[in-house]
Design an enzyme around this catalytic site. Structure first.
Site, short mmCIF file in Angstrom:
data_model
loop_
_atom_site.label_atom_id
_atom_site.label_comp_id
_atom_site.label_asym_id
_atom_site.label_seq_id
_atom_site.Cartn_x
_atom_site.Cartn_y
_atom_site.Cartn_z
N ASP A 127 0.82 -1.21 0.00
CA ASP A 127 0.00 0.00 0.00
C ASP A 127 0.86 1.26 0.00
OD1 ASP A 127 -2.79 1.17 0.48
OD2 ASP A 127 -1.62 2.11 2.08
N GLU A 171 1.86 -0.52 -5.03
CA GLU A 171 0.85 0.49 -5.37
C GLU A 171 1.61 1.80 -5.56
OE1 GLU A 171 -2.99 3.08 -4.04
OE2 GLU A 171 -1.44 2.60 -2.62
C1 NOJ Z 1 -4.14 3.30 -0.93
C2 NOJ Z 1 -5.35 2.47 -0.71
O1 NOJ Z 1 -5.69 1.83 -1.91
C3 NOJ Z 1 -6.43 3.40 -0.19
O2 NOJ Z 1 -7.67 2.76 -0.14
C4 NOJ Z 1 -6.00 3.92 1.15
O3 NOJ Z 1 -6.93 4.89 1.60
C5 NOJ Z 1 -4.61 4.59 1.10
N1 NOJ Z 1 -3.67 3.82 0.33
C6 NOJ Z 1 -4.05 4.78 2.49
O4 NOJ Z 1 -3.71 3.55 3.05
#
Ligand code: NOJ
Ligand code: CA
Length: 535
Positions: A202, A248
């Site tokens: 993440d 991500e």
């Molecule tokens: C990316 C995640 O996909 C999202 O849903 C989240 O709010 C943020 N990172 C913070 O963790």
């Protein structure tokens, strides 16, 4: 030649666990529900599931605020059940990817509680980003804003401030601190020991902060981050089988993005430029070219993503005048032609599945679900984005509405018939037409298209990892003056043609039509359609 590891050409299905299937009737999706739907996923034909955070959490951000990285929230199930899920998924040929959140935890995490108790200057505080305020201490240390809106700093009882790039319930770790590094490598081992096949990382590009810089350069893609992932790669490489590290990474620069995919770092990452791109031949082609060009030198495989739990569902995006996606610029409630959006979504699915690399499917896109916008009453919105933006951004609840499985009225089989509670977000009554049961066996449904395409993609030797060759005659065959056809070949014997022009186009010479996103018209490819050909 890029890797042929399982993830290199995989179809990966994203499960937003709260919204997928509710096994115990409390209105919230859980692991019992997910386990009961494994046969559905096996039949859909995906190679892996990515399960969004399932850890104990106060749910300030749907579980992306983690209180304990080595346990399961009781609302979702137990650790034993997660282990069972991994085993059962494996037994039906589906790999399991979990979500690890390294940038921040929850204010309820034991380390953060210890940091609050220990006070300024303590080693416990040094695991987070605590600072004194400026002026008389009443002002935050700097003017950084949270990604969800509002200040990125919150003041604690003794006057210090802590940094949170997201919600105040999500304190950022200090990744210069060796405790933090060691802890996360251990968390990775905890789950790899339990047989998970991949880790979705993440907010992977924001771990290192540089206080000397202007916002938001200060935390995005700082060079020091790569050393962290080299360490993670060493951890993953020590395990048998191919364990994938998936970043991500929301980075506009393709080269900077690809630097994370060097052979000793992450294996793959989400391609958000494809998702953000307009439904436009030139835009899509340049995205494909830039993506493939950036991946080639690092010998990594690309991915193709149309939707996830953070963005407006693409059936809705593609039904609008402006088909791009940008955070902060959501076109909430803009006029939407859902029939057009659905037609384009069918085409986009075949385009994405024909491109070289992995493909992601976000739960419900295989049913053609639209974004739920005005049908969610404001008082039921849960995403912190909504509140923290001062109620100007609707937030992301509209793509997180519980999945309709069967029946003619809510909860559409999401919860068992005797459920004690309604689904945590309301499902529109119109979703009766979108249930998996209603679409099952309907030759024209989105579900049938996805099942057919994924099955072909799995067995066709030209699909998945590999390369493409654009067809040079593309420009000449498209209507005069336009460049609205995307056509490419893949070996052996496969061609994909997308018509993004305003008129039907002739098919190039071929042996047979493998699959079309909508029926051909007199042997020609209609507008906003994609066809797969045997050549
Ligand atoms: C990316 C995640 O996909 C999202 O849903 C989240 O709010 C943020 N990172 C913070 O963790
Ligand atoms: Ca439940």
């Amino acid at each position: 030649m890029a890797s042929k590891a399982w993830w290199a050409g995989a179809a990966i299905y994203q499960v937003y666990v709260r919204s997928f299937a509710d096994g115990n009737g409390d209105g919230i999706g859980d692991l019992t529900g997910l386990r009961s739907r494994l046969p559905y996923l096996a039949r859909l034909g995906v190679d892996a599931v990515w399960v969004t955070p399932w850890y104990p959490s106060p749910m300030a951000d749907g579980g992306y605020d983690v209180a304990d990285y080595r346990a399961i929230d009781p609302v979702f199930g137990t650790l034993a059940e997660a282990e069972k899920l991994i085993e059962e998924a494996h037994s039906v040929g589906i790999r399991v990817i979990i979500d690890v959140v390294p940038n921040h935890c929850s204010t309820e995490h034991a380390w953060f509680r210890a940091a609050l108790a220990a006070g300024p200057g303590s080693p416990e505080r040094a695991r987070f980003v605590f600072r004194d305020g400026i002026g008389d201490g009443e002002q935050p240390p700097n003017g950084w804003e949270s990604i969800f809106g509002g200040p990125a700093w919150t003041r604690v009882h003794d006057g210090q401030w802590y940094l949170h790039l997201f919600d105040p319930g999500q304190p950022d770790f200090d990744w210069h601190n060796p405790d933090v590094r060691a802890e996360f490598e251990d968390v990775l081992r905890f789950w790899l020991d339990r047989g998970v096949d991949g880790i979705r990382i993440d907010s992977a590009a924001v771990l290192i902060k540089d206080f000397g810089l202007a916002h938001p350069e200060c935390y995005t893609d700082r060079d020091g981050i790569h050393e962290i992932y080299r360490g993670w790669r060493r951890v993953a490489d020590a395990y048998p089988g191919d364990r994938a590290l998936i970043g991500e990474l929301w980075l506009p620069d393709h080269e900077r993005f690809a630097a994370y995919l060097r052979p000793d770092e992450l294996h793959t990452a989400f391609n958000f430029q494809f998702l953000s791109s307009a439904w436009d031949a030139a835009a899509l082609r340049s995205c494909v070219d830039a993506t493939l060009a950036a991946h080639a030198p690092v010998d990594a495989n690309a991915t193709w993503v149309l939707s996830n739990h953070d963005v407006t569902r693409h059936v809705t995006r593609y039904g609008r005048d402006d088909t791009t996606f940008a955070f902060g610029g959501k076109l909430f409630g803009a006029p939407t032609d859902l029939a057009l959006g659905t037609r384009r979504a069918r085409a986009a699915a075949l385009l994405a599945m024909a491109l070289p690399g992995g493909v992601y499917v976000y739960q419900g896109e295989e049913l053609g679900l639209p974004e739920v916008e005005t049908e969610i009453p404001n008082h039921l919105r849960q995403d912190p984005f909504y509140r923290r933006s001062g109620y100007t951004d609707p937030g992301r609840d509209g793509c997180r509405v519980p999945i309709p499985w069967a029946g003619t009225a809510p909860p559409f089989g999401f919860s068992p018939p005797d459920a004690a509670a309604d689904p945590w977000l309301p499902q529109p009554p119109s979703w009766a037409a979108y249930t998996a049961a209603a679409e099952d066996g309907d030759p024209e449904s989105m579900l049938t298209l996805y099942r057919t395409a994924l099955r072909i993609r799995r067995s066709h030797p030209a699909l998945g990892a590999g390369g493409i060759r654009w067809r040079p005659e593309r420009a000449e065959r498209a209507p005069a003056g336009s460049d609205a056809e995307l056509a490419f070949d893949r070996d052996p014997g496969f061609a994909c043609v997308a018509n993004l022009s305003t008129r039907p186009i002739d098919l190039p010479p071929h042996e047979e039509v493998i699959l079309a996103s909508i029926p051909l018209e007199d042997g020609r490819l209609p507008v906003d359609a994609v066809v797969w050909l045997k050549t």
